[in-house]
Design an enzyme around this catalytic site. Structure first.
Site, PDB file in Angstrom:
ATOM      1  N   ASP A  72     -34.648 -13.799  12.282  1.00 28.70           N
ATOM      2  CA  ASP A  72     -35.413 -13.377  11.119  1.00 28.70           C
ATOM      3  C   ASP A  72     -34.646 -12.331  10.324  1.00 28.70           C
ATOM      4  OD1 ASP A  72     -35.603 -11.337  12.952  1.00 28.70           O
ATOM      5  OD2 ASP A  72     -37.750 -11.608  13.308  1.00 28.70           O
ATOM      6  N   HIS A  73     -35.249 -11.884   9.249  1.00 23.86           N
ATOM      7  CA  HIS A  73     -34.661 -10.905   8.347  1.00 23.86           C
ATOM      8  C   HIS A  73     -35.519  -9.639   8.353  1.00 23.86           C
ATOM      9  CE1 HIS A  73     -31.865 -13.763   6.251  1.00 23.86           C
ATOM     10  NE2 HIS A  73     -32.734 -14.627   6.765  1.00 23.86           N
ATOM     11  N   PRO A  74     -34.942  -8.499   8.019  1.00 19.38           N
ATOM     12  CA  PRO A  74     -35.754  -7.269   7.941  1.00 19.38           C
ATOM     13  C   PRO A  74     -36.734  -7.352   6.777  1.00 19.38           C
ATOM     14  CG  PRO A  74     -33.522  -6.869   7.124  1.00 19.38           C
ATOM     15  CD  PRO A  74     -33.521  -8.249   7.688  1.00 19.38           C
ATOM     16  N   MET A  80     -33.875  -7.794   2.121  1.00 17.52           N
ATOM     17  CA  MET A  80     -33.826  -8.449   3.420  1.00 17.52           C
ATOM     18  C   MET A  80     -32.610  -9.352   3.544  1.00 17.52           C
ATOM     19  SD  MET A  80     -36.991 -11.092   2.979  1.00 17.52           S
ATOM     20  CE  MET A  80     -37.080 -12.200   1.561  1.00 17.52           C
TER      21      MET A  80
END
Length: 205
Positions: A72-74, A80
């Site tokens: 996933d991404h921040p 992100m």
């Protein structure tokens, strides 16, 4: 001579295997990518599976195009995008962010023994799929799945029990997935022909 062996995992062409332990009699099919994971004895994945940061038990059946532990991404930072943590790809004087990658690797997906993950299903990070469970094709699993439960949909929800609770508990207690290779062979006809309940009666579960 059998294609699958205890000594060497069978890895098809075009696979990328990184920082991963593969157990006995395992198979990774064409084009699959497996990273930072542990694949238990007798488990396999079909073509183009993408598995990351996962602990997969024994006798897991993983269909083609499954994704487990999808990265996933921040979401809480101003951006992100990759440039936050794959920074060295963008600037000569910037390093990648090791903290981000360590945090990502720590968010493990856990797949139990004797599980079936259907075609193109997705298992999110930090989700546990219990022993004996079935994830239907195309399902997106965002929450833990109880043992011996069949789930389907987006997001995945329980459809029904694969085995009644009493039988499921007895199968887990029997833990046939821990049996040696020779004992499995001795019981092969019973695995093929007996109901789960009859199998438990014969084998002491």
């Amino acid at each position: 001579m059998a294609r699958l062996t205890a000594e060497t995992p069978f890895i098809h062409d075009g696979c990328q295997i990184t920082d991963t332990h593969l157990g006995r009699f395992t198979e990774i099919s064409q084009g699959s990518r497996v990273a930072h994971s542990d694949i238990g004895d007798y488990s396999y994945c079909d073509r183009y599976a993408d598995i990351a940061n996962a602990d997969i038990g024994r006798f897991s059946n993983i269909a083609s195009f499954v994704r487990i532990g999808a990265t996933d991404h921040p979401l809480t930072t101003a951006s992100m995008h990759h440039f936050l943590y794959r920074s060295a790809d963008y600037w000569d004087d910037a390093d990648d962010d090791p903290v981000f990658f360590e945090r990502r690797k720590a968010r493990r997906a856990v797949i139990g023994h004797d599980t079936w993950i259907g075609h193109a299903a997705m298992i999110k990070p930090e989700v546990t799929v219990g022993h004996g469970a079935v994830v239907a094709a195309g399902a997106i699993v965002t929450r833990d799945v109880e043992p011996y439960t069949i789930v389907a949909g987006t997001p995945a929800k329980p459809l029904r029990r694969r085995q009644p609770s009493e039988i499921a508990d007895r199968l887990i207690a029997l833990a046939w997935w821990d049996w040696g290779h020779d004992r499995l062979r001795d019981a092969l006809d019973d695995f093929r022909t007996l109901s789960a309940e009859a199998f438990l009666e014969r084998h002491g579960g």
